[in-house]
Design a protein around this motif. Structure first.
Motif, mmCIF file in Angstrom:
data_model
loop_
_atom_site.group_PDB
_atom_site.id
_atom_site.type_symbol
_atom_site.label_atom_id
_atom_site.label_comp_id
_atom_site.label_asym_id
_atom_site.label_seq_id
_atom_site.Cartn_x
_atom_site.Cartn_y
_atom_site.Cartn_z
ATOM 1 N N HIS A 6 -46.200 -62.855 -8.921
ATOM 2 C CA HIS A 6 -45.751 -61.479 -8.692
ATOM 3 C C HIS A 6 -46.447 -60.963 -7.545
ATOM 4 O O HIS A 6 -47.582 -61.292 -7.074
ATOM 5 C CB HIS A 6 -46.048 -60.611 -9.903
ATOM 6 N N GLY A 43 -38.028 -62.365 -16.001
ATOM 7 C CA GLY A 43 -38.808 -62.315 -14.628
ATOM 8 C C GLY A 43 -37.639 -62.550 -13.559
ATOM 9 O O GLY A 43 -36.424 -62.960 -13.754
ATOM 10 N N CYS A 72 -42.998 -60.228 -16.502
ATOM 11 C CA CYS A 72 -42.993 -59.891 -15.083
ATOM 12 C C CYS A 72 -42.002 -58.666 -14.823
ATOM 13 O O CYS A 72 -42.294 -57.671 -14.989
ATOM 14 C CB CYS A 72 -42.893 -61.243 -14.504
ATOM 15 N N ILE A 128 -49.102 -66.689 -13.436
ATOM 16 C CA ILE A 128 -48.445 -65.538 -12.836
ATOM 17 C C ILE A 128 -47.701 -65.808 -11.478
ATOM 18 O O ILE A 128 -47.979 -66.877 -11.124
ATOM 19 C CB ILE A 128 -49.504 -64.441 -12.718
ATOM 20 N N GLY A 157 -48.288 -56.516 -9.599
ATOM 21 C CA GLY A 157 -48.553 -56.513 -11.057
ATOM 22 C C GLY A 157 -49.724 -55.702 -11.205
ATOM 23 O O GLY A 157 -50.392 -55.886 -12.288
ATOM 24 N N MET A 184 -47.226 -59.481 -17.377
ATOM 25 C CA MET A 184 -47.124 -59.962 -16.011
ATOM 26 C C MET A 184 -46.804 -61.527 -16.051
ATOM 27 O O MET A 184 -46.116 -62.229 -15.530
ATOM 28 C CB MET A 184 -47.972 -59.347 -14.941
ATOM 29 N N HIS A 242 -46.431 -65.491 -17.456
ATOM 30 C CA HIS A 242 -44.989 -66.240 -17.651
ATOM 31 C C HIS A 242 -45.108 -67.023 -18.751
ATOM 32 O O HIS A 242 -45.400 -68.322 -18.572
ATOM 33 C CB HIS A 242 -44.620 -66.856 -16.647
#
Lengths: 83, 230
Positions: B142, B49, B86, B140, B145, B201, B203
Motif C-alpha cells: 500500500h 484490496g 487494504c 503489505i 496505510g 492493511m 493481506h
C-alpha cells in the motif's frame, strides 16, 4: 452561477509526510529560508445557485459530505459570482 | 461458511479472496458487483484490496457511495461479520464503519513486502484461534496505510481492546523501525466497538497457502469458521 475555490490542507494536528519531504527537498536545493511546508488540495466548483447565501450553503455541504475528510483535513473557500 | 466478496471498479484482490474462500476454506462464496443494491444473506462480507475508483479524491472515498455499501452497512449493523483488507479497510474508514483515517505512508513510497504483526486481541471473531501476542508474517502492499486518529479515538481503541494487529518484530517488539508506514500506535488492524468489523492493511488472503510463501493469514479464516459455527 457562482465559482467556489476550495483549499484543503491537513489539520495542524496531523503530520504531513508529503509536506515534510517537500521541505527537505527545498532545503537540499539551498532554500534554507523555507521553514514549513504543508501540501494540500485545490478544487474549483461552479455552482448553479440563485444567490450568494445558497451557493455558500451548497459548497459547505459538498465539502462536508465528500470533498474533505473531517478526520484529517480542514478547508477554506472563496466564493464569487461568475461574470 | 457463506461468504461474499464485493467487487468495486479497481478492486484487484477480489480473485485472491475468492480463491482462499473457495479452494482453501471450502466456503460457499460469491462475488457481488458494487452496483447491486443488496447482498445475499451470508456470514461474512469481504471488501477486498485494490484501487477502487483509481483512488481518486482519497482512497476509498468514492467507493463509499457505491450502491452496495448500504447493504454492507446493514449487514454489519445486524452483527454479521465484515472484513476490509487494504483498500477495503480504507473504504470502511471513509464509510464511517471504523474510526480514523489514512495518510500517505511516512516514506511517501508504495511499500510491498512481508511484515510481522503482533496479535494484541484474540477476543473477537477474527483472531480467536490466535494466542495473544502471537506474531505472524503477512504481506503489505500500500501507499496509504499510515493510520491516524485523534487522541480520544485512540484512547477508545486502546481501552476497548479494538487494536487487533500492530506492526512489530518477529519477537513481538514494537517500535519505529518495525512500523513500515508510520501508523499511529503501530496500528495494522482495528475492530469496531461491536467487534464484528475488522479493517486491516496487511493481506491475509495472500498468505493463506504455503505455495505463496506463507500461510499465517489462514488462521484468520479459520477463526472466522469457528465463529460462524458457534
Amino acid at each position: 452561477m457562482y465559482n467556489a475555490v476550495v483549499n484543503v490542507t491537513l489539520k495542524k494536528s496531523v503530520l504531513d509526510p508529503q509536506g515534510q519531504t517537500v521541505l527537505h527537498a527545498l532545503e537540499s536545493l539551498g532554500f534554507k529560508d523555507a521553514k514549513k511546508v504543508r501540501v494540500g488540495k485545490y478544487f474549483e466548483v461552479a455552482i448553479d445557485a440563485k444567490d450568494h447565501k445558497s451557493a455558500e450553503d451548497r459548497i459547505k455541504a459538498m465539502c462536508d459530505q465528500l470533498l474533505i475528510n473531517p478526520v484529517i483535513e480542514e478547508y477554506t473557500y472563496d466564493l464569487k459570482e461568475a461574470r | 461458511m457463506k461468504a461474499t466478496v464485493v467487487v468495486f471498479p479497481g478492486s484487484n484482490c477480489d480473485s485472491d479472496c475468492f480463491n482462499v474462500m473457495k479452494d482453501v476454506m471450502k466456503a460457499d462464496v460469491q462475488y457481488v458487483w458494487h452496483k447491486e443494491a443488496s447482498l445475499p444473506k451470508c456470514d461474512l462480507v469481504i471488501l477486498p484490496g485494490g484501487f477502487s475508483y483509481g483512488d481518486y479524491l482519497r482512497t476509498g472515498a468514492i467507493a463509499r457511495f457505491s450502491p452496495v455499501m448500504k447493504a454492507v452497512k446493514d449487514h454489519a449493523d445486524q452483527g454479521r461479520l465484515l472484513i476490509g483488507i487494504c483498500n477495503g479497510f480504507q473504504i470502511l474508514l471513509e464509510a464511517g464503519l471504523l474510526p480514523g483515517a489514512m495518510l500517505r505512508n511516512k516514506t511517501l513510497s508504495f511499500i510491498c513486502k512481508h511484515v510481522w504483526l503482533r496479535t494484541d486481541d484474540t477476543n473477537n471473531p477474527f483472531t480467536n484461534k490466535f494466542k495473544k501476542g502471537q506474531t505472524i508474517l503477512i504481506p503489505i502492499a500500500h501507499g496509504e496505510g499510515n493510520y491516524t486518529c485523534d487522541d480520544a479515538t485512540l484512547k477508545g481503541l486502546q481501552d476497548q481492546n479494538q487494536i487487533v494487529f500492530r506492526y512489530s518484530s518477529e519477537a513481538g517488539k514494537t517500535g519505529e523501525e518495525f512500523n513500515p508506514n508510520g501508523s499511529r500506535d503501530d496500528i495494522a488492524g482495528i475492530l469496531n466497538q461491536k467487534r464484528n468489523v475488522l479493517g486491516m492493511m496487511p493481506h491475509p488472503e495472500r498468505s493463506s497457502e504455503q505455495v505463496l510463501g506463507g500461510s499465517d493469514g489462514k488462521q484468520i479464516w479459520e477463526s472466522l469458521l469457528v465463529s460462524v459455527k458457534s
